[in-house]
Design a protein around this motif. Structure first.
Motif, PDB file in Angstrom:
ATOM      1  N   ASP A   2       0.834  -1.211   0.000  1.00 16.91           N
ATOM      2  CA  ASP A   2       0.000   0.000   0.000  1.00 16.91           C
ATOM      3  C   ASP A   2       0.867   1.259   0.000  1.00 16.91           C
ATOM      4  N   LYS A   4       2.764   4.630  -0.678  1.00 17.59           N
ATOM      5  CA  LYS A   4       2.449   5.923  -1.273  1.00 17.59           C
ATOM      6  C   LYS A   4       3.631   6.492  -2.051  1.00 17.59           C
ATOM      7  N   PHE A   7       3.316   7.488  -5.742  1.00 17.57           N
ATOM      8  CA  PHE A   7       2.406   8.614  -5.957  1.00 17.57           C
ATOM      9  C   PHE A   7       3.069   9.933  -5.543  1.00 17.57           C
ATOM     10  N   ILE A  22      -4.205  11.116  -3.300  1.00 20.48           N
ATOM     11  CA  ILE A  22      -3.619   9.790  -3.501  1.00 20.48           C
ATOM     12  C   ILE A  22      -4.690   8.748  -3.214  1.00 20.48           C
ATOM     13  N   LYS A  25      -5.671   3.274   0.529  1.00 22.10           N
ATOM     14  CA  LYS A  25      -4.717   2.199   0.766  1.00 22.10           C
ATOM     15  C   LYS A  25      -5.015   0.940  -0.050  1.00 22.10           C
ATOM     16  N   ARG A  28      -4.311   1.336  -3.975  1.00 21.18           N
ATOM     17  CA  ARG A  28      -2.979   1.687  -4.469  1.00 21.18           C
ATOM     18  C   ARG A  28      -2.256   0.566  -5.203  1.00 21.18           C
ATOM     19  N   CYS A  29      -2.620  -0.669  -4.944  1.00 22.65           N
ATOM     20  CA  CYS A  29      -1.910  -1.789  -5.577  1.00 22.65           C
ATOM     21  C   CYS A  29      -2.618  -2.292  -6.835  1.00 22.65           C
ATOM     22  N   GLN A  33      -6.173   1.581 -11.079  1.00 22.81           N
ATOM     23  CA  GLN A  33      -6.332   2.763 -10.234  1.00 22.81           C
ATOM     24  C   GLN A  33      -5.159   3.723 -10.428  1.00 22.81           C
ATOM     25  N   PHE A  34      -3.964   3.150 -10.572  1.00 24.02           N
ATOM     26  CA  PHE A  34      -2.771   3.951 -10.842  1.00 24.02           C
ATOM     27  C   PHE A  34      -2.944   4.720 -12.152  1.00 24.02           C
ATOM     28  N   TRP A  37      -5.496   7.497 -11.759  1.00 19.67           N
ATOM     29  CA  TRP A  37      -4.967   8.599 -10.969  1.00 19.67           C
ATOM     30  C   TRP A  37      -4.061   9.488 -11.813  1.00 19.67           C
ATOM     31  N   GLN A 161       4.878  -2.651  -5.807  1.00 22.20           N
ATOM     32  CA  GLN A 161       3.468  -2.276  -5.733  1.00 22.20           C
ATOM     33  C   GLN A 161       2.595  -3.144  -6.643  1.00 22.20           C
TER      34      GLN A 161
END
Length: 181
Positions: A2, A4, A7, A22, A25, A28-29, A33-34, A37, A161
């Motif tokens: 998770d 950060k 980011f 960001i 949690k 994030r993996c 979603q990455f 973002w 990640q």
């Protein structure tokens, strides 16, 4: 994972992302979603982006015209696109002409991808940027500022990640090997 870190580094590299929250949690993996973002707004064909895809069916569609870093620096990409076409067209022509003989032993797309990334690298390097390549369902690339330490940290954190999804990252380095003639 998770973390950060990736980011936060991206926010330092791309100030437009500083205002973006960001992901949570558990999000994030997830590579999707990455990607979401990184897209500051709803992305269309010509809006600036920080993560560009290379079309597997047509590597000439490589995202150069959408690269926010190049747009913000007002870098002309037309010469690079022309160089890519000039270098790849003979490969395609040769392959089409001799596909019956070399077809199953030769991967023309892999060689074309090498040329596309080499030309993008040359353009970025000339303007003090580095090239990162992400291998997911398709190949993506990013232009990042020259900073070996931050790039190494980013790549290491990124690999951790998204390891579960099988997503890989590479800091592109042009190999100058001897070619026989």
């Amino acid at each position: 994972m998770d973390d950060k870190k990736i980011f936060k580094l991206l926010q330092r590299w791309y100030p437009a992302l500083e205002l973006k929250k960001i992901p949570k949690k558990k999000q994030r993996c997830i590579f999707q979603q990455f990607q979401a973002w990184l897209f500051a707004e709803e992305v269309t064909q010509h809006e600036p982006a920080y993560l560009m895809a290379v079309d597997a069916e047509n590597p000439h569609e490589n995202g150069l015209e959408r690269c926010a870093v190049l747009q913000h620096s007002q870098i002309d990409i037309s010469r690079t696109q022309q160089d890519i076409r000039q270098r790849t067209m003979p490969l395609y022509q040769h392959y089409e002409q001799h596909k019956q003989v070399i077809g199953k032993y030769y991967n023309v797309d892999a060689q074309v991808f090498d040329i596309v990334f080499e030309e993008i690298y040359e353009l970025l390097k000339a303007h003090h940027f580095e090239l990162l390549i992400i291998y997911a369902e398709t190949a993506y690339w990013m232009a990042v500022p020259e900073d070996e330490v931050k790039i190494r940290k980013f790549c290491k954190a990124f690999a951790k990640q998204f390891k579960a999804e099988g997503i890989c990252i590479e800091h592109y380095i042009k190999l100058d090997c001897l070619r026989s003639t």
